[in-house]
Write a protein that holds these residues in place. Sequence first.
Motif, PDB file in Angstrom:
ATOM      1  N   ARG A  14       0.804  -1.231  -0.060  1.00 48.40           N
ATOM      2  CA  ARG A  14      -0.062  -0.181  -0.010  1.00 48.40           C
ATOM      3  C   ARG A  14       0.883   1.530   0.009  1.00 48.40           C
ATOM      4  O   ARG A  14       1.039   1.941  -1.017  1.00 48.40           O
ATOM      5  CB  ARG A  14      -0.965   0.027   1.291  1.00 48.40           C
ATOM      6  CG  ARG A  14      -2.018   0.842   1.221  1.00 48.40           C
ATOM      7  CD  ARG A  14      -1.971   2.307   1.346  1.00 48.40           C
ATOM      8  NE  ARG A  14      -1.447   2.543   2.748  1.00 48.40           N
ATOM      9  CZ  ARG A  14      -0.974   3.550   3.423  1.00 48.40           C
ATOM     10  NH1 ARG A  14      -0.705   4.702   2.513  1.00 48.40           N
ATOM     11  NH2 ARG A  14      -0.406   3.848   4.637  1.00 48.40           N
ATOM     12  N   LEU A  74      -6.727  -0.159   3.339  1.00 45.11           N
ATOM     13  CA  LEU A  74      -7.093   1.394   3.494  1.00 45.11           C
ATOM     14  C   LEU A  74      -8.380   2.100   3.359  1.00 45.11           C
ATOM     15  O   LEU A  74      -8.800   1.776   2.244  1.00 45.11           O
ATOM     16  CB  LEU A  74      -5.903   2.128   3.208  1.00 45.11           C
ATOM     17  CG  LEU A  74      -5.609   3.441   3.770  1.00 45.11           C
ATOM     18  CD1 LEU A  74      -5.144   3.623   5.176  1.00 45.11           C
ATOM     19  CD2 LEU A  74      -4.488   4.155   2.878  1.00 45.11           C
ATOM     20  N   PHE A 100      -8.648   6.419   8.065  1.00 45.12           N
ATOM     21  CA  PHE A 100      -7.585   7.359   8.553  1.00 45.12           C
ATOM     22  C   PHE A 100      -8.316   8.814   8.039  1.00 45.12           C
ATOM     23  O   PHE A 100      -9.098   8.979   7.327  1.00 45.12           O
ATOM     24  CB  PHE A 100      -6.304   7.293   7.745  1.00 45.12           C
ATOM     25  CG  PHE A 100      -6.278   7.761   6.503  1.00 45.12           C
ATOM     26  CD1 PHE A 100      -6.413   6.724   5.339  1.00 45.12           C
ATOM     27  CD2 PHE A 100      -5.799   8.925   6.033  1.00 45.12           C
ATOM     28  CE1 PHE A 100      -6.452   7.229   4.039  1.00 45.12           C
ATOM     29  CE2 PHE A 100      -5.863   9.253   4.555  1.00 45.12           C
ATOM     30  CZ  PHE A 100      -6.093   8.356   3.844  1.00 45.12           C
ATOM     31  N   SER A 139      -6.234   5.867  12.188  1.00 45.55           N
ATOM     32  CA  SER A 139      -4.974   6.839  12.062  1.00 45.55           C
ATOM     33  C   SER A 139      -5.226   8.234  11.858  1.00 45.55           C
ATOM     34  O   SER A 139      -5.921   8.589  10.985  1.00 45.55           O
ATOM     35  CB  SER A 139      -3.954   6.308  10.904  1.00 45.55           C
ATOM     36  OG  SER A 139      -3.645   5.132  11.142  1.00 45.55           O
ATOM     37  N   MET A 141      -3.842  11.034  10.440  1.00 43.37           N
ATOM     38  CA  MET A 141      -2.579  11.352   9.674  1.00 43.37           C
ATOM     39  C   MET A 141      -2.009  12.515  10.224  1.00 43.37           C
ATOM     40  O   MET A 141      -2.619  13.558  10.385  1.00 43.37           O
ATOM     41  CB  MET A 141      -3.165  11.253   8.341  1.00 43.37           C
ATOM     42  CG  MET A 141      -1.926  11.612   7.306  1.00 43.37           C
ATOM     43  SD  MET A 141      -2.587  11.365   5.474  1.00 43.37           S
ATOM     44  CE  MET A 141      -3.317  12.412   5.059  1.00 43.37           C
ATOM     45  N   PRO A 169       0.885   8.266  12.812  1.00 46.53           N
ATOM     46  CA  PRO A 169       1.943   8.287  11.762  1.00 46.53           C
ATOM     47  C   PRO A 169       2.514   9.541  11.928  1.00 46.53           C
ATOM     48  O   PRO A 169       2.033  10.664  12.243  1.00 46.53           O
ATOM     49  CB  PRO A 169       0.717   8.493  10.645  1.00 46.53           C
ATOM     50  CG  PRO A 169      -0.589   8.153  11.117  1.00 46.53           C
ATOM     51  CD  PRO A 169      -0.754   8.318  12.535  1.00 46.53           C
ATOM     52  N   HIS A 202       4.054   4.574  12.812  1.00 50.35           N
ATOM     53  CA  HIS A 202       4.217   4.455  11.401  1.00 50.35           C
ATOM     54  C   HIS A 202       4.995   5.725  10.688  1.00 50.35           C
ATOM     55  O   HIS A 202       4.678   6.934  10.809  1.00 50.35           O
ATOM     56  CB  HIS A 202       2.651   4.830  10.763  1.00 50.35           C
ATOM     57  CG  HIS A 202       2.657   4.798   9.003  1.00 50.35           C
ATOM     58  ND1 HIS A 202       2.118   3.722   8.221  1.00 50.35           N
ATOM     59  CD2 HIS A 202       2.891   5.857   8.332  1.00 50.35           C
ATOM     60  CE1 HIS A 202       2.315   4.386   7.056  1.00 50.35           C
ATOM     61  NE2 HIS A 202       2.796   5.385   6.941  1.00 50.35           N
ATOM     62  N   HIS A 204       7.805   7.805   8.436  1.00 43.90           N
ATOM     63  CA  HIS A 204       8.478   8.177   7.206  1.00 43.90           C
ATOM     64  C   HIS A 204       9.750   8.373   7.409  1.00 43.90           C
ATOM     65  O   HIS A 204      10.135   9.226   8.394  1.00 43.90           O
ATOM     66  CB  HIS A 204       7.639   9.074   6.235  1.00 43.90           C
ATOM     67  CG  HIS A 204       6.390   8.298   5.581  1.00 43.90           C
ATOM     68  ND1 HIS A 204       6.460   8.149   4.372  1.00 43.90           N
ATOM     69  CD2 HIS A 204       5.174   8.117   6.131  1.00 43.90           C
ATOM     70  CE1 HIS A 204       5.363   7.481   4.123  1.00 43.90           C
ATOM     71  NE2 HIS A 204       4.537   7.483   5.199  1.00 43.90           N
TER      72      HIS A 204
HETATM   73  O1  KIV Z   1       1.855   8.449   6.418  1.00 41.22           O
HETATM   74  C1  KIV Z   1       0.532   8.263   6.621  1.00 41.22           C
HETATM   75  O2  KIV Z   1       0.228   9.074   7.428  1.00 41.22           O
HETATM   76  C2  KIV Z   1      -0.188   7.288   6.015  1.00 41.22           C
HETATM   77  C3  KIV Z   1      -1.287   6.802   6.576  1.00 41.22           C
HETATM   78  C4  KIV Z   1      -2.370   6.624   5.661  1.00 41.22           C
HETATM   79  C5  KIV Z   1      -1.381   5.907   7.749  1.00 41.22           C
HETATM   80  O3  KIV Z   1       0.356   6.398   5.062  1.00 41.22           O
END
Ligand code: KIV
Length: 519
Positions: A14, A74, A100, A139, A141, A169, A202, A204
């Motif tokens: 995803r 999702l 989310f 979530s 976001m 996240p 979660h 990045h």
């Molecule tokens: O990075 C993010 O906030 C997402 C959400 C959809 C969980 O990928």
Amino acid sequence: MTKDRVLIFDTTLRDGEQSPGATMTHEEKLEIAELLDEMGVDIIEAGFPIASEGDFRAVSEIAERTKNATICGLARANYKDIDRCWEAVKHAKSPRIHTFIGTSPLHRAIPNLDMDQMAERIHDTVTHARNLCDNVQWSPMDATRTEWDYLCRVVEIAIKAGATTINIPDTVGYTAPAESADLIKRLLEAVPGADDIIFATHCHNDLGMATANALAAVLGGARQIECTINGLGERAGNTALEEVVMALKVRGDIMPYYTGVDTTKIMNISRRVATVSGFPVQFNKAIVGKNAFAHESGIHQDGMLKNSETFEIMRPSDVGLSGTSLPLGKHSGRAALRAKLKELGYELADNQLNDIFVRFKDLADRKKEVYDDDLIALIRQNDTVEDLLKLKHLRVVCGTEGPQTADLTLEIDGEEKTVHATGDGPVDSAFNAVKALFKHSARLQLYQVHAVTEGTDAQATVSVRLEEDGRIATGQSADTDTVVASVKAYINALNRLIVRREKTAPGEDVKGVSYKDVN
Ligand code: KIV
Ligand code: ZN
């Protein structure tokens, strides 16, 4: 589940697949899901069912086939998304809906909802999801840039409405380890009912801290890590599954948590994801990079020979790398090839093996020794999507006196076409020939060549990334002839772009679906 067990939630299919250029075909998605399940991932986020027919079909089929893992889809915070998601996951042995909404000030401005309206929407949509499915993840976001009081308020609403997992996240990769740990710890203390559900992280990787932030969140009390194979994901990617899993395994002394992942399956799935996504793994990438276990300097080799722990904190076999293995050659037979491929994690059906064997013999004729990496590169070339374009013949003339020329024959949708083209160098002339035969407006965004092994007879792996109307596709190929590899990679990217054309980008076919429409 004990408090020390950390659930691994994989979102390669995803969040990873959402990354520009990382499109996978239907079959590739099924294969990756099967590998994730076999390796012991707890939850597989298989896609975004409302985004397109293709996503819906992939999530549904993964849900029906998966033996162990929970299958999650999702959905945005509206009933239509949630219903579609449920339709896709409901046949799984263990289905989950993940819904989310962006809760930070910047994200609240997008649907133009004030705090109270958003809180109401969260309540309604989580309740709706929970009426369909016992296992609901919610979530907020951009949680790490959401006001603290508001974050506590919406998390409490989602828990009361029935969410069983709350994911926090770090959507833009903004947080740092101490803050990540603190945020989860404070939420667990402040929000009523928080003890009864699982908190997930979660992260990045925009500042290169995704793995550190995810592990810190676990120290703060999170018991689910969201991650992807090779750290694939939007922009700089997500937390890499292999990194968090191995960090927990190697540093159990300071992080006493465990996962259900069989780490010996890591290398194989890493290679498969690199192949099908078209995103090569950087050589010095932790755990799965080509150099991660290579010790080249004299001082390192000396130490390693005396005691491998001198410079190694993990054994290569822990991640599924066999020790130094002997190369195959032109006298190696089918059985030796089958055994070697099995060792590398590829179990092929007889017809696939026959095909690879022919190409292996061809390579062994041109190259004295065929190494593991050569075989992996060879296998990757089998991974073409339903090819509209196929290379039939290529002859390039180059030298110090230009212009360089290319004679190319392509099979286009079953019909052979030939052209003669010129260009500034052999690759340019060959690419011009492809463009002359198959008209398109795709722009070349990236052209990269790597030698698979050492020596002048080494195969070259070529990656080509193309962009057309905002759609991106990456193609890869390998050959001892760099120009042939380049043309095959170019054609592979074009084939993928054609598949991509048929796939609606997330958001396109859901335009006009608003909260009001679906309530
Ligand atoms: O990075 C993010 O906030 C997402 C959400 C959809 C969980 O990928
Ligand atoms: Zn994400």
